[in-house]
Design a protein around this motif. Structure first.
Motif, PDB file in Angstrom:
ATOM      1  N   ARG A   1       0.949  -1.189   0.014  1.00 18.31           N
ATOM      2  CA  ARG A   1      -0.059  -0.192   0.202  1.00 18.31           C
ATOM      3  C   ARG A   1       0.947   1.037   0.185  1.00 18.31           C
ATOM      4  O   ARG A   1       0.435   2.026  -0.473  1.00 18.31           O
ATOM      5  CB  ARG A   1      -1.026  -0.093   1.242  1.00 18.31           C
ATOM      6  N   ALA A   2       2.137   1.091   0.576  1.00 14.51           N
ATOM      7  CA  ALA A   2       2.889   2.301   0.818  1.00 14.51           C
ATOM      8  C   ALA A   2       3.987   2.620  -0.319  1.00 14.51           C
ATOM      9  O   ALA A   2       4.704   3.405  -0.197  1.00 14.51           O
ATOM     10  CB  ALA A   2       4.004   2.284   2.187  1.00 14.51           C
ATOM     11  N   VAL A   3       3.532   1.572  -1.393  1.00 15.95           N
ATOM     12  CA  VAL A   3       4.934   1.641  -2.313  1.00 15.95           C
ATOM     13  C   VAL A   3       4.985   2.934  -3.242  1.00 15.95           C
ATOM     14  O   VAL A   3       5.963   3.217  -3.877  1.00 15.95           O
ATOM     15  CB  VAL A   3       4.753   0.275  -3.287  1.00 15.95           C
ATOM     16  N   ALA A   4       3.862   3.582  -3.107  1.00 13.32           N
ATOM     17  CA  ALA A   4       3.928   5.143  -3.892  1.00 13.32           C
ATOM     18  C   ALA A   4       4.839   5.958  -3.276  1.00 13.32           C
ATOM     19  O   ALA A   4       5.325   6.675  -4.021  1.00 13.32           O
ATOM     20  CB  ALA A   4       2.506   5.650  -3.934  1.00 13.32           C
ATOM     21  N   LYS A   5       5.303   5.656  -2.277  1.00 13.01           N
ATOM     22  CA  LYS A   5       6.440   6.451  -1.437  1.00 13.01           C
ATOM     23  C   LYS A   5       7.989   5.987  -2.205  1.00 13.01           C
ATOM     24  O   LYS A   5       8.860   6.880  -1.866  1.00 13.01           O
ATOM     25  CB  LYS A   5       6.646   6.092   0.018  1.00 13.01           C
ATOM     26  N   CYS A   6       7.755   4.970  -3.039  1.00 16.43           N
ATOM     27  CA  CYS A   6       8.989   4.547  -3.545  1.00 16.43           C
ATOM     28  C   CYS A   6       9.232   5.162  -4.882  1.00 16.43           C
ATOM     29  O   CYS A   6       8.523   5.730  -5.606  1.00 16.43           O
ATOM     30  CB  CYS A   6       9.118   2.927  -3.651  1.00 16.43           C
ATOM     31  N   ASN A   7      10.699   5.241  -5.142  1.00 17.94           N
ATOM     32  CA  ASN A   7      10.968   5.608  -6.687  1.00 17.94           C
ATOM     33  C   ASN A   7      11.845   4.521  -7.091  1.00 17.94           C
ATOM     34  O   ASN A   7      12.063   3.434  -6.269  1.00 17.94           O
ATOM     35  CB  ASN A   7      11.789   7.026  -6.677  1.00 17.94           C
TER      36      ASN A   7
END
Lengths: 200, 617
Positions: A82-88
């Motif tokens: 769910r938090a993967v949008a924090k990644c680049n």
């Protein structure tokens, strides 16, 4: 672009995310490294998601926007996803792979993705991925409550934050409850060894 | 000794913003502190409450924010440094006090801390309380970081004493709930014995006095405007023809953005920490020879409008923007990325930030909504009330854990406005629709302001039922005391305890019954009877919050399990109660023994009697 390291930790309420974050903050203080931490735990006690962001180095902000985490440390696979949008594309993900079913899927109202699928997605979206059953190691160390320490151990082994293993161990010894310190250190080292064994 | 009292001056500590603020107040020599608990301010009070046990600090959990500020007004006018703290919406409750207190002024420092909550992490609105400074005519201070908050709150007391006016100290969640490194300074010895010097011609707010005092207030505000220009919390950083004016946490995001964009030497910053009254001379200096100014402030365009008016008055032709569809929003909180984009956009710099990974291929992820705890007695009451009232009844609810009852599968809660509003709105719905109306309200919320609604309901003879969910604590914000709490259980003497049933009866409510909510049949019967009663009826469901009970060492003795031979998979337990201790395995309902608190509610509603207790070791 800078000497700033941005770490996101995600967990479910009760998994000990805030203690893990506090240990990193205290260790940074000890090491003379500037640190900013922010936590969101509005209704966490009621089974929600707890997220904390930690910025080591010369940042003034205490939060991390989407795409800007250097490291994502997940205590639960669904929450890591769910938090993967924090990644680049340069982010490293370290995560526990033992699911903690949200109530919605526990009673069959929603479908919890297969852990293989979660792993595949997290691998595809990160530069490095380290996933393992950290809950198992915590239980082996003495209590499932030491999950947070297992994950700190894995984080320390990866050498991604400007704080060494010894200092984190020292902080655990000094800042966690006396009666749990030995178990915590055992769990920490189990996580460290696991990360070493798996490599990336 | 409390950890905030330990540590030598100049020692450095990693503290939560709210801990830093509590330490700052102690360093300032605060002698008197009052509050009504509310996130994101709660940890300040929790720490001061603990500290009050060990020191001469007087601290109280007042029954609402208005009363908290009334006490504070008296204390500060008796010569004690006083802190009154609350969440942003609490100031609405205290606003009646605040508006006239500004006229009467204070003799010693009074700081009103408002903890605003942009994005509404745990609030019903995201109102911008900087407006209260303008409405009352008193200064507003806004820290940008954890360490600044600790120092600035000390200045807030000084400023209040300089002006003889209360001062608003406005934080946002990102200051309250961030942690950072702070340095301890000396603790000033507080003056703890007050004296009130009678002066009715300045203290009794009849029109003749208030006319005089209003002028004093405006004079003080003018004095504050002068101070604002020389205040060290208002500063200009950098130089050039491009400028950013920013406050609070936005200042941190702006600093980081300029660094990330590599334009620290091209853009100057004006940061008002004392943001009301605004520093006119500093603004003029900042606008002079400046082509473009971006105003970065969460919430309302308060500084933006002010700066534009200064530019107009001074005939300065400078482009000033802030809230704009392509720049910054009045909605929610900012983050470094939002601010960086706005800065790059407005001034025309390239923004080479890292791109978030593509998430379009993620499957639909099951939500993890907050839920009433396993064994929460509210769930039992909601179940019984639903059986009693059915789908046609209207169920206004209130602010507390039980607000979560509106979510499926419980689905109880049709209208939630603000603290204490369930009873008043129930009366309105009942009168205007003629429908059966049942209000839910918690014990702390009842004492806070629900009690007034009940009094009104009796007087005007409304036909409503009120269910008071008395879980014996203020659960949602972390188990703070309220007037119904048995303080001896917490190790305190010298408190009284208010009996809700006695209060309700004394108001003349015609039907009152207290039930144990874990007894589903009796609770349902009591609510059914109450709803049949013509006039105001009250059912008090009295059961200690499960988390609070556990904390007090009064936790479970028994857990329940599903007897799989008997279970026929009706799933009433799962579908009607939605207790988080349930899980499905091999298409059968199971109960997680680590989560079960032994409330027995599911056992009572199982049509096959398939759920039974097991003793735990």
């Amino acid at each position: 672009m800078s000497n700033i390291t941005k770490l996101i930790i995600v967990a479910v309420g009760g998994q000990g995310n805030l203690l893990a974050s506090k240990i990193l903050g205290e260790a940074a203080l000890d090491a003379g490294i500037q640190v900013q931490m922010s936590e969101i735990h509005g209704m966490a006690q009621r089974g929600g998601v707890v997220e904390s962001s930690i910025l080591f180095g010369d940042a003034k902000s205490s939060i991390i926007a989407d795409g800007e985490a250097d490291i994502l440390l997940g205590f639960e696979p669904l929450e890591s996803l769910r938090a993967v949008a924090k990644c680049n594309k340069n982010t490293e993900i370290i995560t526990n792979m033992r699911p903690l079913q949200p109530f919605t899927s526990a009673i069959g109202l929603a479908k919890y993705p297969e852990t293989e699928e979660i792993e595949k997605l997290l691998k595809a979206k990160s530069k490095n991925f380290l996933g393992f059953d950290a809950t198992k190691l915590a239980i082996e160390a003495g209590t499932s409550l030491s999950l947070n320490m297992v994950l700190l151990g894995a984080l320390a082994q990866r050498n991604l934050i400007p704080i060494g293993k010894d200092l984190i161990e020292k902080t655990i010894r000094e800042k966690t409850k006396k009666q749990f310190a030995e178990t915590n250190l055992k769990a920490f080292n189990a996580g460290f060894d696991k990360a070493l064994e798996l490599g990336v | 000794m409390h950890k905030l009292l330990q540590g030598e001056p100049e020692s450095r500590h990693f503290l939560l913003g709210n801990e830093a603020i509590a330490r700052g107040a102690i360093e300032a020599g605060v002698a008197f502190a009052t509050t009504y608990p509310g996130t994101p301010s709660s940890e300040i009070s929790a720490n001061l409450f603990e500290i009050s046990k060990e020191t001469d600090l007087y601290f109280e959990y007042s029954s609402n924010e208005k009363i908290a500020l009334e006490l504070a007004s008296a204390s500060a006018n008796s010569g004690l440094r006083t802190l009154c703290l609350m969440k942003h919406v609490g100031v609405n409750v205290a606003a009646d006090v605040l508006m006239t207190l500004a006229y009467l002024g204070v003799k010693k420092g009074l700081v009103l801390l408002t903890a605003d909550d942009p994005f509404m992490f745990s609030s019903q609105n995201e109102q911008d309380n900087r407006y209260y400074g303008r409405l009352a005519g008193i200064p507003v201070l806004e820290p940008s970081s954890v360490d600044e908050a600790k120092e600035m709150i000390k200045y807030a007391f000084d400023l209040s004493e300089q002006l003889n006016e209360p001062v608003i100290f406005r934080t946002t969640t990102r200051v309250n709930h961030s942690s950072g490194i702070v340095e301890f300074k000396d603790i000033a010895a507080p003056q703890t014995k007050g004296e009130f010097i009678k002066d009715p011609m300045n203290y009794v707010s009849v029109p003749a006095v208030s006319r005089k005092r209003h002028k004093v207030l405006l004079d003080n505000l003018e004095k504050a405007a002068t101070i604002s220009d020389s205040c060290s919390y208002n500063f200009i950083k950098g130089k050039g023809s491009l400028g950013i004016i920013c406050n609070g946490v936005s200042y941190s995001y702006v600093c980081d953005s300029l660094k990330d964009l590599g334009i620290e030497d091209k853009v100057k910053i004006l940061r008002p920490g004392l943001s009301h009254p605004m520093p006119d001379a500093l603004i003029k200096e900042f606008l002079k020879d400046t082509e473009k100014v971006l105003v970065v402030e969460e919430g309302e365009p308060i500084m933006e409008e002010y700066v534009r008016s200064v530019a107009q008055t001074e005939k300065i032709a400078c482009e000033i923007k802030g809230k704009h569809k392509d720049l910054l929003s009045r909605l929610y909180e900012f983050n470094p990325s939002i601010v960086r984009s706005a800065v790059a956009n407005f001034f025309g710099f390239e923004n080479k930030s890292a791109k978030p990974v593509d998430t379009s291929d993620l499957p639909v992820l099951p939500n993890r909504p907050p839920n009433l705890c396993a064994g929460c007695s509210h769930r039992a009451v909601f179940y019984a009330a639903k059986k009693a009232g059915g789908a046609e009844t209207l169920y206004p609810s209130d602010i507390g854990c039980y607000t979560l009852g509106f979510l499926p599968p419980v689905g109880m809660g049709d209208f939630v406005l603000c603290m204490g509003a369930s009873i008043g709105t129930a009366c309105g719905f009942s009168k205007s629709t003629g429908k059966n109306t049942l209000a839910f309200i918690g014990d702390s919320t009842f004492f806070h302001s629900g009690i007034n609604g009940l009094l009104n309901a009796v007087f005007n003879n409304h036909d409503i039922t009120v269910v008071i969910l008395d879980n014996r604590t203020t659960a949602m914000t972390g188990h703070q005391p309220n007037p119904g709490v048995d303080m001896t259980e917490l190790g305190f003497e010298n408190y009284n305890q208010i009996d809700i049933e006695a209060v309700v009866k004394s108001l003349g409510v015609g039907y009152v019954q207290t039930v144990k909510p874990y007894n589903i049949r009796k609770t349902q019967e009591a609510i059914e009877e109450a709803m049949k009663f013509k006039g105001v009826s009250v059912v008090i469901a009295k059961e200690k919050c499960v988390l609070y009970a556990k904390q007090l060492g009064q936790g479970k003795k028994t857990v329940f399990q599903v007897n799989q031979d008997k279970c026929k998979n009706h799933r009433n337990c799962v579908n009607d109660l939605g207790c988080p201790a349930f899980y499905i395995e091999n298409d059968q309902v199971n109960i997680n023994p680590d989560m079960c608190t032994g409330c027995s509610v599911c056992a009572q509603i199982c049509p096959e009697n398939a759920i039974s207790p097991v003793k735990i070791k």
